[in-house]
Motif scaffolding. Structure first.
Motif, PDB file in Angstrom:
ATOM      1  N   GLU A 365       1.951   0.146 -13.306  1.00  0.00           N
ATOM      2  CA  GLU A 365       3.167   0.441 -14.063  1.00  0.00           C
ATOM      3  C   GLU A 365       2.837   0.806 -15.507  1.00  0.00           C
ATOM      4  O   GLU A 365       3.428   1.739 -16.080  1.00  0.00           O
ATOM      5  N   ALA A 366       1.880   0.111 -16.098  1.00  0.00           N
ATOM      6  CA  ALA A 366       1.474   0.432 -17.461  1.00  0.00           C
ATOM      7  C   ALA A 366       0.893   1.840 -17.538  1.00  0.00           C
ATOM      8  O   ALA A 366       1.137   2.583 -18.495  1.00  0.00           O
ATOM      9  N   LEU A 367       0.126   2.210 -16.535  1.00  0.00           N
ATOM     10  CA  LEU A 367      -0.455   3.553 -16.497  1.00  0.00           C
ATOM     11  C   LEU A 367       0.644   4.605 -16.381  1.00  0.00           C
ATOM     12  O   LEU A 367       0.632   5.625 -17.085  1.00  0.00           O
ATOM     13  N   LEU A 368       1.622   4.386 -15.494  1.00  0.00           N
ATOM     14  CA  LEU A 368       2.702   5.346 -15.338  1.00  0.00           C
ATOM     15  C   LEU A 368       3.543   5.449 -16.610  1.00  0.00           C
ATOM     16  O   LEU A 368       4.010   6.539 -16.974  1.00  0.00           O
ATOM     17  N   THR A 369       3.731   4.334 -17.282  1.00  0.00           N
ATOM     18  CA  THR A 369       4.487   4.350 -18.530  1.00  0.00           C
ATOM     19  C   THR A 369       3.803   5.231 -19.572  1.00  0.00           C
ATOM     20  O   THR A 369       4.456   5.993 -20.296  1.00  0.00           O
ATOM     21  N   GLU A 370       2.470   5.163 -19.644  1.00  0.00           N
ATOM     22  CA  GLU A 370       1.725   5.988 -20.596  1.00  0.00           C
ATOM     23  C   GLU A 370       1.836   7.471 -20.246  1.00  0.00           C
ATOM     24  O   GLU A 370       2.037   8.315 -21.123  1.00  0.00           O
ATOM     25  N   TRP A 371       1.720   7.783 -18.960  1.00  0.00           N
ATOM     26  CA  TRP A 371       1.851   9.188 -18.547  1.00  0.00           C
ATOM     27  C   TRP A 371       3.284   9.674 -18.765  1.00  0.00           C
ATOM     28  O   TRP A 371       3.502  10.839 -19.140  1.00  0.00           O
ATOM     29  N   TYR A 372       4.254   8.845 -18.551  1.00  0.00           N
ATOM     30  CA  TYR A 372       5.647   9.204 -18.825  1.00  0.00           C
ATOM     31  C   TYR A 372       5.844   9.487 -20.305  1.00  0.00           C
ATOM     32  O   TYR A 372       6.522  10.459 -20.690  1.00  0.00           O
ATOM     33  N   ARG A 373       5.239   8.671 -21.172  1.00  0.00           N
ATOM     34  CA  ARG A 373       5.366   8.883 -22.617  1.00  0.00           C
ATOM     35  C   ARG A 373       4.799  10.234 -23.026  1.00  0.00           C
ATOM     36  O   ARG A 373       5.347  10.922 -23.892  1.00  0.00           O
ATOM     37  N   ARG A 374       3.718  10.656 -22.382  1.00  0.00           N
ATOM     38  CA  ARG A 374       3.029  11.881 -22.780  1.00  0.00           C
ATOM     39  C   ARG A 374       3.590  13.133 -22.107  1.00  0.00           C
ATOM     40  O   ARG A 374       3.559  14.216 -22.686  1.00  0.00           O
ATOM     41  N   HIS A 375       4.110  12.998 -20.883  1.00  0.00           N
ATOM     42  CA  HIS A 375       4.499  14.186 -20.129  1.00  0.00           C
ATOM     43  C   HIS A 375       5.975  14.216 -19.739  1.00  0.00           C
ATOM     44  O   HIS A 375       6.415  15.218 -19.149  1.00  0.00           O
ATOM     45  N   GLY A 376       6.719  13.171 -20.058  1.00  0.00           N
ATOM     46  CA  GLY A 376       8.146  13.196 -19.755  1.00  0.00           C
ATOM     47  C   GLY A 376       8.420  12.919 -18.290  1.00  0.00           C
ATOM     48  O   GLY A 376       7.690  12.188 -17.620  1.00  0.00           O
ATOM     49  N   GLY A 377       9.504  13.518 -17.790  1.00  0.00           N
ATOM     50  CA  GLY A 377       9.919  13.251 -16.422  1.00  0.00           C
ATOM     51  C   GLY A 377      10.944  12.142 -16.370  1.00  0.00           C
ATOM     52  O   GLY A 377      11.722  11.939 -17.304  1.00  0.00           O
ATOM     53  N   GLU A 378      10.923  11.375 -15.299  1.00  0.00           N
ATOM     54  CA  GLU A 378      11.865  10.280 -15.117  1.00  0.00           C
ATOM     55  C   GLU A 378      11.098   9.048 -14.669  1.00  0.00           C
ATOM     56  O   GLU A 378      10.323   9.086 -13.718  1.00  0.00           O
ATOM     57  N   LEU A 379      11.311   7.954 -15.362  1.00  0.00           N
ATOM     58  CA  LEU A 379      10.698   6.672 -15.010  1.00  0.00           C
ATOM     59  C   LEU A 379      11.828   5.728 -14.638  1.00  0.00           C
ATOM     60  O   LEU A 379      12.762   5.525 -15.415  1.00  0.00           O
ATOM     61  N   LEU A 380      11.752   5.174 -13.435  1.00  0.00           N
ATOM     62  CA  LEU A 380      12.835   4.288 -13.010  1.00  0.00           C
ATOM     63  C   LEU A 380      12.275   3.148 -12.175  1.00  0.00           C
ATOM     64  O   LEU A 380      11.140   3.193 -11.693  1.00  0.00           O
ATOM     65  N   ARG A 381      13.093   2.146 -12.010  1.00  0.00           N
ATOM     66  CA  ARG A 381      12.734   1.000 -11.165  1.00  0.00           C
ATOM     67  C   ARG A 381      13.739   0.914 -10.029  1.00  0.00           C
ATOM     68  O   ARG A 381      14.951   0.909 -10.245  1.00  0.00           O
ATOM     69  N   LEU A 382      13.199   0.866  -8.806  1.00  0.00           N
ATOM     70  CA  LEU A 382      14.020   0.782  -7.609  1.00  0.00           C
ATOM     71  C   LEU A 382      13.979  -0.645  -7.094  1.00  0.00           C
ATOM     72  O   LEU A 382      12.902  -1.188  -6.816  1.00  0.00           O
ATOM     73  N   ALA A 383      15.138  -1.254  -6.978  1.00  0.00           N
ATOM     74  CA  ALA A 383      15.231  -2.632  -6.487  1.00  0.00           C
ATOM     75  C   ALA A 383      16.213  -2.668  -5.324  1.00  0.00           C
ATOM     76  O   ALA A 383      17.348  -2.184  -5.441  1.00  0.00           O
ATOM     77  N   VAL A 384      15.755  -3.231  -4.215  1.00  0.00           N
ATOM     78  CA  VAL A 384      16.587  -3.311  -3.013  1.00  0.00           C
ATOM     79  C   VAL A 384      16.674  -4.765  -2.585  1.00  0.00           C
ATOM     80  O   VAL A 384      15.658  -5.483  -2.544  1.00  0.00           O
ATOM     81  N   ALA A 385      17.880  -5.214  -2.276  1.00  0.00           N
ATOM     82  CA  ALA A 385      18.086  -6.575  -1.770  1.00  0.00           C
ATOM     83  C   ALA A 385      18.798  -6.492  -0.427  1.00  0.00           C
ATOM     84  O   ALA A 385      19.663  -5.636  -0.229  1.00  0.00           O
ATOM     85  N   HIS A 386      18.417  -7.372   0.475  1.00  0.00           N
ATOM     86  CA  HIS A 386      19.006  -7.407   1.814  1.00  0.00           C
ATOM     87  C   HIS A 386      19.749  -8.723   2.006  1.00  0.00           C
ATOM     88  O   HIS A 386      19.286  -9.792   1.585  1.00  0.00           O
ATOM     89  N   ALA A 387      20.900  -8.647   2.662  1.00  0.00           N
ATOM     90  CA  ALA A 387      21.645  -9.855   2.987  1.00  0.00           C
ATOM     91  C   ALA A 387      20.952 -10.591   4.124  1.00  0.00           C
ATOM     92  O   ALA A 387      20.628  -9.982   5.156  1.00  0.00           O
ATOM     93  N   VAL A 388      20.709 -11.905   3.936  1.00  0.00           N
ATOM     94  CA  VAL A 388      20.016 -12.724   4.932  1.00  0.00           C
ATOM     95  C   VAL A 388      20.731 -14.068   5.064  1.00  0.00           C
ATOM     96  O   VAL A 388      21.439 -14.495   4.140  1.00  0.00           O
TER      97      VAL A 388
END
Length: 429
Positions: A365-388
């Motif tokens: 994640e730290a590596l992707l954050t650095e590449w995002y800072r330098r090259h732009g694009g979209e950085l997001l976090r995907l969180a999925v929860a299931h009912a149990v």
């Protein structure tokens, strides 16, 4: 006034011929064959010509494609004709000739294709026909076209193809499907055979046949779908699988389009490359996986889901990327912090290419954050929860969140950057 440019005569006349032979040709097609100095075709096609065609008759060698340039060169300057089954530009020799000799070198005289004949016999609108060719292609390719209620026309590879198709349908839960085999379409010997896949009763018949499959699944057969995000159970896996909801979001970011090539780096179970290929029949994909056991599993998954054309490269990236064709999109699902991997994938992309990388680790994640800072694009976090179940109640169980970086490459130049070497990760959760 300047004289108009002279358009050169095409060097090759490609004549489509059906099972009705010489009698079914137009006078234009007959004249082209009478005037030819040499006629090239398959043995069966050449036998359909009458004695009045005095040209030298040459049978295609096998394998065909590598021999085409030399054969054409050897007969350059002669009136050269090529015989093709039905419509030469529909799964026929016309495509190969256009690619190797150039479209301007061809004069194509089409005949009704076997699919046109089949649709006419079945009362099926041609524009609604789903066509799968098994001529020179794996039988598993048919699996991608199986949807309840659809009629699929299968271009047969020979006399035993109907029985092989019936066996595949029965094995994939489509045993109740009705099969109609249409032989020698357009000739006096034309006939139809019918039966169901589960109990196909007919021995091998004529090798010239088209198979109509009316798709009907058995109760409980998993339902196929057009869009990405197939159930996780559709893939054989050891746990290294991009899960369903994250996979759907990942394919949306990769944005496949017809004819495009994907690199699926850190293939895991192959789910991203497989869903990419199912987006369109002309899409191409290479899955790179360093674990040979997982590489074999990717091959099995691709066959089971109807895309055996997925190319699987067994080796560690970035070294295994050397020599691969230029991608339109790259997905990195594992091994992000391997030295040089992200830089190599970025460098391989042309301007306008897309890169999507998923991770569940803080280091990546730290590596992707650095590449995002330098090259732009979209950085997001995907969180999925299931009912149990929680005792007698219901609660949410949170899956590991996935950090995703997606970017379209512009014209900027990749700078070198240090990476931390950690053990490679498999395909992300």
């Amino acid at each position: 006034m300047a004289a108009s440019a002279t358009v050169p005569e095409p060097a090759i006349t490609v004549v489509g011929i059906g099972a009705d032979g010489w009698a079914g040709l137009s006078e234009v097609g007959r004249a082209a064959l009478r005037e030819a100095g040499a006629v090239i075709g398959g043995p069966r096609q050449l036998e359909l010509l009458p004695p009045e065609v005095a040209a030298e008759r040459l049978a295609w060698p096998s394998p065909l494609r590598p021999a085409v340039p030399g054969l054409l060169a050897a007969h350059r300057g002669r009136h050269l004709a090529v015989l093709a089954s039905g419509d030469p530009m529909f799964y026929g020799i016309g495509r190969t000739l256009a690619e190797l000799a150039g479209p301007d070198a061809l004069r194509v005289l089409p005949h009704p294709s076997s699919v046109s004949y089949a649709c006419a016999r079945l009362g099926l609108p041609l524009e609604e026909a789903e066509v799968v060719s098994l001529v020179g292609r794996p039988l598993d390719s048919l699996a991608a076209a199986l949807y309840p209620g659809r009629t699929v026309l299968v271009l047969s590879a020979g006399a035993d193809t109907p029985a092989r198709v019936a066996a595949l349908l029965a094995a994939r839960g489509y045993g109740p499907s009705r099969l109609r085999v249409l032989e020698q379409l357009g000739s006096p010997a034309e006939r139809q055979l019918a039966g169901t896949a589960a109990d196909w009763p007919h021995p091998p018949g004529d090798p010239l046949n088209v198979i109509a499959v009316d798709c009907a699944p058995e109760p409980g057969t998993p339902r196929a779908q057009l869009v990405p995000g197939r159930p996780d159970s559709a893939f054989e896996s050891d746990g290294q699988l991009t899960k369903r909801h994250v996979r759907a979001a990942t394919l949306a970011s990769l944005a496949p389009a017809p004819g495009e090539l994907l690199w699926d780096v850190g293939g895991g179970s192959g789910s991203i490359g497989i869903e990419w290929l199912r987006a369109h029949r002309s899409c191409r994909a290479v899955a790179v996986e360093r674990d040979p056991v997982r590489a074999e599993r990717i091959t099995r998954n691709a066959a089971a889901l109807g895309v055996p054309r997925l190319q699987v490269v067994s080796g560690a990236a970035p070294a295994a990327l050397a020599g691969l064709p230029t991608p339109d999109a790259v997905f990195i699902g594992g091994g992000l912090t391997a030295p040089g991997l992200l830089a190599a994938c970025w460098a391989a992309l042309p301007a306008g290419g897309r890169l999507v990388a998923n991770t569940v680790t803080l280091e990546s994640e730290a590596l992707l954050t650095e590449w995002y800072r330098r090259h732009g694009g979209e950085l997001l976090r995907l969180a999925v929860a299931h009912a149990v179940p929680v005792g007698g109640f219901t609660g949410w169980r949170q899956a590991m969140p996935v950090t995703q970086w997606s970017v379209v490459k512009g014209m900027d130049v990749v700078e070198s950057m240090d990476v931390v070497e950690v053990p490679e990760q498999g395909e992300q959760q």
